[in-house]
Design an enzyme around this catalytic site. Structure first.
Site, PDB file in Angstrom:
ATOM      1  NE  ARG A  95      -6.331 -19.580  -8.493  1.00 27.71           N
ATOM      2  CZ  ARG A  95      -7.529 -19.505  -7.905  1.00 27.71           C
ATOM      3  NH1 ARG A  95      -8.617 -19.480  -8.624  1.00 27.71           N
ATOM      4  NH2 ARG A  95      -7.625 -19.457  -6.588  1.00 27.71           N
ATOM      5  CG  LEU A 113       0.271   3.196  -0.570  1.00 23.48           C
ATOM      6  CD1 LEU A 113       0.472   4.423   0.296  1.00 23.48           C
ATOM      7  CD2 LEU A 113       0.049   3.612  -2.024  1.00 23.48           C
ATOM      8  CB  CYS A 161      -9.100 -11.198  -7.019  1.00 25.54           C
ATOM      9  SG  CYS A 161     -10.038 -12.457  -6.167  1.00 25.54           S
ATOM     10  CG  PHE A 179     -15.089  -7.263   0.074  1.00 26.99           C
ATOM     11  CD1 PHE A 179     -14.861  -6.531  -1.078  1.00 26.99           C
ATOM     12  CD2 PHE A 179     -16.370  -7.315   0.580  1.00 26.99           C
ATOM     13  CE1 PHE A 179     -15.891  -5.851  -1.711  1.00 26.99           C
ATOM     14  CE2 PHE A 179     -17.419  -6.637  -0.040  1.00 26.99           C
ATOM     15  CZ  PHE A 179     -17.169  -5.902  -1.197  1.00 26.99           C
ATOM     16  CB  VAL A 194     -15.117 -17.454  -2.529  1.00 30.09           C
ATOM     17  CG1 VAL A 194     -16.469 -16.859  -2.185  1.00 30.09           C
ATOM     18  CG2 VAL A 194     -14.158 -16.367  -2.967  1.00 30.09           C
ATOM     19  CG  ASN A 217     -11.123  -7.011  -5.955  1.00 29.05           C
ATOM     20  OD1 ASN A 217     -10.888  -6.789  -4.763  1.00 29.05           O
ATOM     21  ND2 ASN A 217     -11.395  -8.208  -6.405  1.00 29.05           N
ATOM     22  CB  ALA A 239       7.038  -0.421  -4.943  1.00 27.37           C
ATOM     23  N   GLY A 240       6.543  -3.383  -6.029  1.00 26.66           N
ATOM     24  CA  GLY A 240       7.106  -4.709  -6.290  1.00 26.66           C
ATOM     25  C   GLY A 240       6.978  -5.085  -7.743  1.00 26.66           C
TER      26      GLY A 240
HETATM   27  C1  UDX Z   1      -7.576  -9.599  -3.347  1.00 24.89           C
HETATM   28  C2  UDX Z   1      -8.298  -8.558  -2.469  1.00 24.89           C
HETATM   29  O1  UDX Z   1      -7.401  -8.049  -1.494  1.00 24.89           O
HETATM   30  C3  UDX Z   1      -9.531  -9.161  -1.832  1.00 24.89           C
HETATM   31  O2  UDX Z   1     -10.234  -8.167  -1.116  1.00 24.89           O
HETATM   32  C4  UDX Z   1     -10.414  -9.739  -2.929  1.00 24.89           C
HETATM   33  O3  UDX Z   1     -11.561 -10.331  -2.380  1.00 24.89           O
HETATM   34  C5  UDX Z   1      -9.639 -10.743  -3.752  1.00 24.89           C
HETATM   35  O4  UDX Z   1      -8.461 -10.139  -4.277  1.00 24.89           O
HETATM   36  P1  UDX Z   1      -5.821 -11.561  -2.904  1.00 24.89           P
HETATM   37  O5  UDX Z   1      -5.822 -11.786  -4.390  1.00 24.89           O
HETATM   38  O6  UDX Z   1      -5.915 -12.740  -2.019  1.00 24.89           O
HETATM   39  O7  UDX Z   1      -7.036 -10.601  -2.490  1.00 24.89           O
HETATM   40  O8  UDX Z   1      -4.454 -10.838  -2.547  1.00 24.89           O
HETATM   41  P2  UDX Z   1      -3.942  -9.385  -2.101  1.00 24.89           P
HETATM   42  O9  UDX Z   1      -3.341  -9.500  -0.780  1.00 24.89           O
HETATM   43  O10 UDX Z   1      -4.958  -8.360  -2.288  1.00 24.89           O
HETATM   44  O11 UDX Z   1      -2.763  -9.182  -3.144  1.00 24.89           O
HETATM   45  C6  UDX Z   1      -2.991  -9.182  -4.560  1.00 24.89           C
HETATM   46  C7  UDX Z   1      -1.707  -8.962  -5.290  1.00 24.89           C
HETATM   47  O12 UDX Z   1      -1.232  -7.626  -5.106  1.00 24.89           O
HETATM   48  C8  UDX Z   1      -0.553  -9.861  -4.846  1.00 24.89           C
HETATM   49  O13 UDX Z   1       0.185 -10.281  -5.965  1.00 24.89           O
HETATM   50  C9  UDX Z   1       0.283  -8.963  -3.954  1.00 24.89           C
HETATM   51  O14 UDX Z   1       1.624  -9.353  -3.880  1.00 24.89           O
HETATM   52  C10 UDX Z   1       0.114  -7.626  -4.651  1.00 24.89           C
HETATM   53  N1  UDX Z   1       0.319  -6.463  -3.765  1.00 24.89           N
HETATM   54  C11 UDX Z   1      -0.534  -6.231  -2.736  1.00 24.89           C
HETATM   55  C12 UDX Z   1       1.372  -5.583  -4.031  1.00 24.89           C
HETATM   56  O15 UDX Z   1       2.155  -5.761  -4.960  1.00 24.89           O
HETATM   57  N2  UDX Z   1       1.516  -4.481  -3.212  1.00 24.89           N
HETATM   58  C13 UDX Z   1       0.676  -4.223  -2.186  1.00 24.89           C
HETATM   59  O16 UDX Z   1       0.891  -3.200  -1.516  1.00 24.89           O
HETATM   60  C14 UDX Z   1      -0.368  -5.131  -1.926  1.00 24.89           C
END
Ligand code: UDX
Length: 442
Positions: free
Chosen positions: A329, A251, A261, A148, A11, A209, A253-254
């Site tokens: 993390r 959307l 965050c 964000f 950040v 979030n 899945a995983g």
């Molecule tokens: C997130 C928010 O997107 C961001 O706006 C905020 O400021 C900080 O947190 P980040 O942690 O970098 O960002 O990753 P992001 O791309 O949002 O993914 C978070 C987690 O969700 C990852 O483990 C990702 O693999 C998972 N994810 C994301 C899914 O499993 N499915 C999705 O469709 C999207």
């Protein structure tokens, strides 16, 4: 404007560099000497696309220093972008924020605007303002301006942000912030700029979030149901995403969400609810679904091997919490590796970017430290999967998605692929003599 940014993590550093790119003079402060010395030489503490180029481009407007006393003396605006990790009880830990606040209070020699970018519980801005009233003779405006950015696309997410949220409680601060962000609200960036009260701004961050985390937990629950009823979650997500009210993002899945965050912000919001005598049922369910989802691959592995996994050789592909970041993390991969090692499974891991020694991290989590010897790291997929009894995929890195699937049959002892990110289509495995399992697809 003369700006100081406290903290050089994802950040802080990205904010500082992007503010220099729109014409401000920025000093980035961190108490980590090694990090600052590296930054002075152009060596970055994080892996973020486009960041080093921007540092080079704006080097005449960027200073990196550990000398906070000088830095905090007379800037126009100070941004705080330090971490707010999770306390053991799930609440947000504000130690680093208050450390910076104290340093600012003792160093400032004029009135100033302090902008809180770190994710902080609702009401923290008010408390910080009160602190300055008690500890500084200057007029300090405290502004909430949540971040964000998403790791991997942080520069783009800052310069071409979906919105800038600014929470102020007086006219001076409102005008200063408008002036500061003016370049981003115009061409070519055209970022929407929303002014509001500070508590609402703090809440926007948590609500956003948590909503995104909720979308992921929801689609994961639907995915688990799809497996039972012989539907395909990829088709279902696609079909849902065409409805603009739902949207087609988040959307996928995983194996659940990880990172710095979502896991901490969902728990923090749940705790904020509790402190205010509100049980946030949806947030609670979102956390619980995610906790189960993160261990799904081991569940599938055990089912395949009738619970006899002791002594198996398993390949883990992907260590980071998502692709295009070097951050582990709250990565499901690490949690799963620890669980498997405790069950005396041998692990051969691969990641294209994360290549630091994991031994200490794993040891700290293992009850029997000796088991860490069963872990090894490989810097290519071929060697990681050689002679293994199953492959578990945790991150959808490009090179994992593009890996020639025939090689699983060629190199593995027992070609079983358990894909936690739906990197492949089931068709790719047809007549290949490989058992393929994924999420939300039969
Ligand atoms: C997130 C928010 O997107 C961001 O706006 C905020 O400021 C900080 O947190 P980040 O942690 O970098 O960002 O990753 P992001 O791309 O949002 O993914 C978070 C987690 O969700 C990852 O483990 C990702 O693999 C998972 N994810 C994301 C899914 O499993 N499915 C999705 O469709 C999207």
């Amino acid at each position: 404007m003369k700006i100081v940014v406290a903290g050089t993590g994802y950040v802080g550093l990205v904010t500082g560099v992007c503010l220099s790119n729109i014409g401000h003079y920025v000093t980035c402060v961190d108490n980590n000497v090694e990090k600052i010395e590296n930054l002075k030489q152009g060596i970055l503490p994080i892996f973020e696309e486009g960041l080093s180029e921007l540092i080079e481009k704006n080097k005449t407007r960027l200073i990196f220093t550990t000398d906070y006393t000088t830095a905090y003396k007379n800037p126009d605006v100070i941004f705080i972008g330090v971490g707010t990790p999770e306390n053991q009880d799930g609440t947000a830990n504000l130690t680093y924020v208050y450390q910076v606040i104290e340093q600012i209070a003792t160093s400032l020699e004029k009135d100033c605007t302090i902008v809180i970018k770190s994710t902080v519980p609702i009401g923290t801005n008010d408390k910080i303002e009160q602190y300055f009233k008690e500890h500084s003779k200057y007029k300090i405006n405290v502004v909430s301006n949540p971040e964000f950015l998403s790791q991997g696309s942080a520069v783009k997410d800052t310069l071409y942000a979906s919105r800038i949220i600014v929470g102020t409680n007086n006219q001076t601060a409102t005008e200063i912030m408008e002036q500061l962000y003016e370049p981003l609200t115009k061409e070519p960036y055209n970022v929407p700029y929303l002014k509001m009260d500070r508590r609402s701004a703090e809440m926007v961050k948590y609500a956003s979030n948590n909503f995104l985390a909720l979308k992921i937990s929801f689609i994961n629950e639907i995915a688990n149901l799809c497996e039972k009823i012989d539907a395909d979650i990829e088709q279902v997500s696609k079909g849902m995403g065409y409805d603009k009210r739902i949207g087609n993002q988040f959307l996928k899945a995983g194996i659940g969400y990880g990172g710095s965050c979502f896991p901490k912000d969902t728990k923090a919001l749940y705790n904020i609810g509790k402190e205010n005598n509100i049980e946030l049922e949806i947030v609670k369910a979102c956390i619980s679904v995610n906790n189960n989802q993160r261990m799904l691959l081991i569940e599938k592995l055990k089912k395949i091997y009738n619970n006899n996994i002791k002594g198996l050789n398993i390949a883990v592909l992907g260590l980071t919490f998502k692709a295009n970041t070097d951050d582990i993390r709250e990565s499901a991969a690490i949690e799963n590796i620890v669980t498997l090692l405790q069950e005396e499974v041998t692990i051969k891991a691969y990641d294209p970017i994360y290549n630091k020694d994991l031994t200490k991290i794993l040891e700290s989590k293992l009850t029997n430290k000796e088991l860490v010897k069963k872990f090894s790291f490989y810097n290519n997929i071929d060697n990681a999967i050689k002679n293994t009894d199953a492959v578990l995929i945790f991150t959808d890195w490009y090179d994992i998605k593009k890996y020639t699937v025939e090689k699983y049959a060629l190199l593995m002892n027992n070609p079983i692929v358990i894909d936690g990110r739906n990197c492949y289509s089931a068709n790719q495995f047809k007549n290949k003599n490989i058992k393929y399992f994924s999420i939300g697809r039969n």
